[in-house]
Design a protein around this motif. Structure first.
Motif, PDB file in Angstrom:
ATOM      1  N   LYS A 147      23.151   9.120 -31.756  1.00  0.00           N
ATOM      2  CA  LYS A 147      23.543   8.124 -30.744  1.00  0.00           C
ATOM      3  C   LYS A 147      23.721   8.768 -29.379  1.00  0.00           C
ATOM      4  CE  LYS A 147      25.845   4.709 -33.747  1.00  0.00           C
ATOM      5  NZ  LYS A 147      25.427   5.296 -35.032  1.00  0.00           N
ATOM      6  N   SER A 174      17.876   0.854 -31.466  1.00  0.00           N
ATOM      7  CA  SER A 174      18.636   2.107 -31.454  1.00  0.00           C
ATOM      8  C   SER A 174      19.533   2.217 -30.228  1.00  0.00           C
ATOM      9  CB  SER A 174      17.667   3.292 -31.495  1.00  0.00           C
ATOM     10  OG  SER A 174      16.798   3.266 -30.361  1.00  0.00           O
ATOM     11  N   VAL A 175      18.999   1.817 -29.037  1.00  0.00           N
ATOM     12  CA  VAL A 175      19.796   1.893 -27.817  1.00  0.00           C
ATOM     13  C   VAL A 175      20.931   0.886 -27.847  1.00  0.00           C
ATOM     14  CG1 VAL A 175      19.748   1.584 -25.310  1.00  0.00           C
ATOM     15  CG2 VAL A 175      17.902   2.814 -26.448  1.00  0.00           C
ATOM     16  N   ALA A 194      13.052   0.141 -23.692  1.00  0.00           N
ATOM     17  CA  ALA A 194      13.983   1.051 -24.361  1.00  0.00           C
ATOM     18  C   ALA A 194      15.373   0.438 -24.461  1.00  0.00           C
ATOM     19  CB  ALA A 194      14.026   2.388 -23.625  1.00  0.00           C
ATOM     20  N   ASP A 215      19.010  10.168 -23.375  1.00  0.00           N
ATOM     21  CA  ASP A 215      17.620   9.907 -22.991  1.00  0.00           C
ATOM     22  C   ASP A 215      17.509   8.658 -22.118  1.00  0.00           C
ATOM     23  OD1 ASP A 215      16.919  12.103 -24.459  1.00  0.00           O
ATOM     24  OD2 ASP A 215      16.287  10.970 -26.243  1.00  0.00           O
ATOM     25  N   SER A 233      15.671  -1.992 -27.261  1.00  0.00           N
ATOM     26  CA  SER A 233      15.429  -1.484 -28.614  1.00  0.00           C
ATOM     27  C   SER A 233      16.708  -1.489 -29.437  1.00  0.00           C
ATOM     28  CB  SER A 233      14.842  -0.072 -28.539  1.00  0.00           C
ATOM     29  OG  SER A 233      15.795   0.820 -27.987  1.00  0.00           O
ATOM     30  N   SER A 270      23.636   2.161 -30.097  1.00  0.00           N
ATOM     31  CA  SER A 270      24.389   3.249 -29.469  1.00  0.00           C
ATOM     32  C   SER A 270      25.338   2.728 -28.409  1.00  0.00           C
ATOM     33  CB  SER A 270      23.407   4.262 -28.867  1.00  0.00           C
ATOM     34  OG  SER A 270      22.551   4.804 -29.849  1.00  0.00           O
ATOM     35  N   LYS A 329      22.232  11.481 -28.270  1.00  0.00           N
ATOM     36  CA  LYS A 329      20.918  11.819 -27.729  1.00  0.00           C
ATOM     37  C   LYS A 329      20.206  10.579 -27.191  1.00  0.00           C
ATOM     38  CE  LYS A 329      16.647  14.278 -28.827  1.00  0.00           C
ATOM     39  NZ  LYS A 329      15.819  13.317 -28.123  1.00  0.00           N
ATOM     40  N   THR A 330      20.341   9.474 -27.924  1.00  0.00           N
ATOM     41  CA  THR A 330      19.720   8.224 -27.453  1.00  0.00           C
ATOM     42  C   THR A 330      20.292   7.812 -26.102  1.00  0.00           C
ATOM     43  OG1 THR A 330      19.381   7.502 -29.732  1.00  0.00           O
ATOM     44  CG2 THR A 330      19.318   5.810 -28.018  1.00  0.00           C
TER      45      THR A 330
END
Length: 319
Positions: free
Chosen positions: A23, A80-81, A75, A29, A78, A84, A25-26
């Motif tokens: 999380k 995952s983002v 992004a 980024d 998404s 997080s 790292k996401t």
């Protein structure tokens, strides 16, 4: 017998820690992408000069820059983002909840002394004079004026006021009246005011809008006068009307009658007493209703002893 190295420990390979690192790292980024996109508007408005600055800043075609914005939007949307971000928000709320103190903080500031109880040696607190209200109409005990009685009422009104004339603005005087309608109120050699009159079925006629002009101005009622004095007069009349929207037409006409001697009346404020104001050089176009209206005499300002509208300059009314 199992060796020591085979014993499970809370190491970097634990699922909880790996998920947390993922999380972080996401979020890192997506933050890097966001910083890159934030530099695009500045580069479009003011491109970097040739040299080392151009090498350090983002360089590319316009299509590539738009593609970066699209990639950032994708992004952010998404799974995952979003997951997080939700985890980060939950962690922030938990930290804030842990920092709440149940015991109130003791204030050590000295309380300011109340203006109502000043110290013996201090001067009295200055209290500015409250402006007099400009939206108070007199109580109208007369019978409500309906549309079917308007024509007869205007005839009686015009006979009772020789210098004042009020009539309905219409292209066909024989046509049946219907709402809303336009009245033309005129004081000879002084002013003309167009009144927009309306009212629901079975209710008294009321004035919704007013526009003042010079007596010889040939302008449509939906425009405004070329003279500042009539622009200010329009503002004052509309302000009073809008402050009490349900005031009947009779009361509004009584207010307008107070402008019969507009260019010879003095301001009722005792410290002024002028016909033309010092600031804008206009006559007293503001009005305040008083049950004991004051008038100027040779000896100064005195009570008139009867109800009426007192004239004021707009600036004198605000002091």
């Amino acid at each position: 017998m199992a060796s020591v190295t085979d014993t499970p420990t809370a190491s970097s390979s634990s699922p909880e820690l790996l998920a947390l690192q993922g999380k972080l790292k996401t979020l890192s980024d997506i933050n890097a992408q966001l910083r890159t996109v934030r530099r695009i508007p500045t580069q479009l408005v003011k491109p970097p000069e040739v040299g080392i600055l151009q090498q350090l800043n983002f360089d590319g075609t316009l299509a590539e820059k738009f593609q970066l914005v699209k990639d950032l939007a994708a992004a952010l949307a998404s799974e995952s983002v979003q997951g997080s971000l939700l985890a980060a928000r939950a962690s922030e709320q938990k930290v804030k909840g842990d920092l709440i103190f149940t015991k109130p903080r003791e204030t050590r500031k000295r309380k300011r002394q109340s203006s109502a109880d000043p110290s013996p040696g201090s001067p009295r607190v200055y209290v500015p004079e409250a402006p007099q209200p400009t939206s108070r109409f007199p109580r109208d005990e007369a019978t409500a004026l309906m549309l079917d009685g308007l024509a007869e009422y205007l005839k009686e009104f015009n006979r009772a006021n020789p210098k004042i004339k009020v009539h309905v603005v219409t292209s066909d005087p024989h046509r049946t009246l219907y709402l809303p309608l336009l009245l033309r109120y005129s004081i000879r050699d002084a002013l003309t005011i167009f009144l927009t009159v309306d009212g629901a079925d079975g209710t008294s006629l009321i004035v919704e809008n007013a526009t003042a002009f010079a007596s010889r101005e040939q302008k449509p009622h939906h425009s405004q006068s070329d003279f500042v004095v009539f622009q200010k007069l329009t503002q004052q009349v509309v302000r009073i009307i809008q402050s009490e929207p349900q005031v009947p037409l009779r009361a509004t006409l009584a207010l307008l009658n107070s402008y019969e001697n507009l260019f010879s009346q003095k301001c009722t404020r005792e410290s002024c007493g002028r016909i033309l104001s010092v600031e804008a050089h206009i006559p007293p176009v503001a009005r305040v209703w008083s049950e004991n209206a004051r008038v100027w005499s040779q000896d100064g300002l005195k009570n008139g002893g009867s109800p009426g509208w007192e004239p004021f300059h707009p600036t004198c009314l605000q002091r």
